[in-house]
Design an enzyme around this catalytic site. Structure first.
Site, PDB file in Angstrom:
ATOM      1  CG  ASP A  39      -0.388  -0.073   2.537  1.00 39.08           C
ATOM      2  OD1 ASP A  39       0.802  -0.448   2.660  1.00 39.08           O
ATOM      3  OD2 ASP A  39      -1.093   0.230   3.522  1.00 39.08           O
ATOM      4  CB  SER A 134      -5.607  -2.796  11.631  1.00 35.58           C
ATOM      5  OG  SER A 134      -5.614  -1.444  11.272  1.00 35.58           O
ATOM      6  CG  ASP A 179      -3.871  -1.052   8.523  1.00 33.67           C
ATOM      7  OD1 ASP A 179      -4.025  -1.987   7.715  1.00 33.67           O
ATOM      8  OD2 ASP A 179      -2.886  -0.954   9.286  1.00 33.67           O
TER       9      ASP A 179
END
Length: 417
Positions: A39, A134, A179
């Site tokens: 990401d 997370s 997240d």
């Protein structure tokens, strides 16, 4: 018949602040099915929001003060003001994540020309902490939604995903946006394919016969201290790999690169231009440690694309094989696995799982395995036994694809008529 039990946390808020909370914001943790350490390079991920959540019971204030109390007795309370610069505390402190959310809200209030309004808040939840699921971003998202509500601010979800991802870097970790995006955008019964630059999220149904089983290794995966330094080093290595390759991209290679200088080429450009053989070129140019980061980044993104197709078609065998390949890449090229994570992955495969991998940043935390109803039982049994041999109190569960974050009013509706 007795009425419903009061929402969890209501009594704690009232005991501490001497009044009732007016709202509750909650945000889920997540399990990343595939696509780790992509990401922050602008490449896709395939996570799923899970049933465990962080919740913030709150009451807006008439001034800019934010007061927070954590239900965990080992977490000290704190306060700060939204009309003053925010200072980061010691690494890993839970209040840093609430301040990250507050930083994002400060920017929004300033953009819209308002005066910030604080809140009193009680924080609780059941997302396993430092498990690679997370919990920290769930806290950022839940706190952010609470502060937005307290300030009467409405923000489009995709915009908020990006803002809170940038805000979480306040804690010192140079992370990406997975997240926060899945915590805000999760959907019941679905995983999500998330892309970046531009940020987009599209949900993908999870076949009802599939079971994603998760185990916490017992090793805490905290993005602070030495782990944070390692994580940030890997982020910089990925960027350095592109920088070193930049002089070797010719504008004649393809139409996409003709419109960019070498320094502007991204990982996403290379992923779209497989005919360029970026791995072959990188192997000739990069030193080994940078090449391994580069190879994991591109091959993991390709696995995400194939895994999304397998998820949509219910192709268990392909999805499981991609999970196995992902774990091997994370362990060998990216060097973020541990002996415990490897042992749990091996145990899942031996018990009949279609595939298994570490999930999240690694260096501790959890593993996830794709099972059916039969192997689900076997994997849970064998993981539980293995964790007990390590002296751990097993945290093993089947992840339920769950809705994203939201705010609800706790004030009773006035009678009508």
């Amino acid at each position: 018949m007795n009425g419903p039990a009061p929402p969890r946390g209501t009594a704690g808020f009232a005991r501490v602040f001497g009044a009732d909370s007016t709202h509750r914001a909650s945000a889920p943790g997540r399990v990343n099915l595939i696509g780790d350490h992509t990401d922050y390079n602008g490449l896709p991920v395939l996570p799923m929001a899970i049933q465990f959540r962080i919740a913030v019971w709150f009451r807006p204030r008439n001034d800019a003060t934010v007061r927070l109390v954590n239900a965990d007795p080992g977490s000290e309370p704190g306060s700060f003001r939204l009309d003053q610069p925010l200072e980061r505390g010691a690494g890993g402190h839970w209040l840093n994540y609430t301040k990250a959310a507050a930083w994002a809200v400060q920017q929004l209030v300033e953009e819209r020309g308002g005066q910030p309004r604080g809140m009193d808040a009680w924080v609780d939840g059941d997302v396993p902490v430092a498990a690679g699921l997370s919990s920290s971003s769930a806290l950022v998202v839940a706190t952010g939604l609470a502060l937005l509500e307290a300030n009467g601010l409405v923000v489009e979800r995709t915009d908020l995903m990006g803002r809170l991802a940038r805000a979480e870097r306040f804690v010192g970790t140079e992370g990406g946006g997975m997240d926060q995006a899945i915590s805000l955008g999760g959907a019941r019964g679905h995983a999500a394919r998330i892309d970046f630059d531009p940020l987009t999220l599209r949900t993908v149904p999870v076949p009802q016969s599939w079971r994603f089983v998760v185990a916490h290794s017992g090793q805490r995966a905290e993005k602070s201290g030495g782990v944070q330094a390692f994580y940030n080093r890997q982020v910089r290595r990925c960027a350095e790999a592109l920088q070193q390759l930049a002089p070797h991209w010719s504008g004649a290679d393809c139409q996409v690169l003709q419109r960019k200088s070498g320094a502007e080429v991204t990982y996403a450009d290379l992923l779209r231009q497989a005919e360029l053989d970026p791995l072959g070129r990188a192997a000739d140019v990069l030193p080994p440690e940078l090449f391994r980061c580069f190879r994991h980044t591109l091959t993991e993104a390709e696995r995400v694309q194939r895994a999304e197709r397998a998820l949509r078609t219910g192709d268990t065998q392909t999805f499981g094989a991609l999970m196995d390949a992902s774990h091997a890449s994370l362990a060998d090229d990216y060097e973020v696995s541990t002996p415990r994570l490897n042992a749990l992955v091996d145990a899942a495969r031996a018990a009949g799982a279609a595939g298994a991998r570490l999930t999240g940043a690694g260096l501790g935390g959890s593993v996830v395995a794709l099972c059916d109803a039969v192997s689900e039982v076997a994997v849970k049994r064998d993981w539980t036994a293995l964790l007990r041999t390590w002296g751990e109190d097993p945290v093993v569960f089947t992840a339920v694809p769950s809705p994203g974050a939201h705010v609800e009013s706790l004030e009773p509706l006035s009678a009508s008529g």
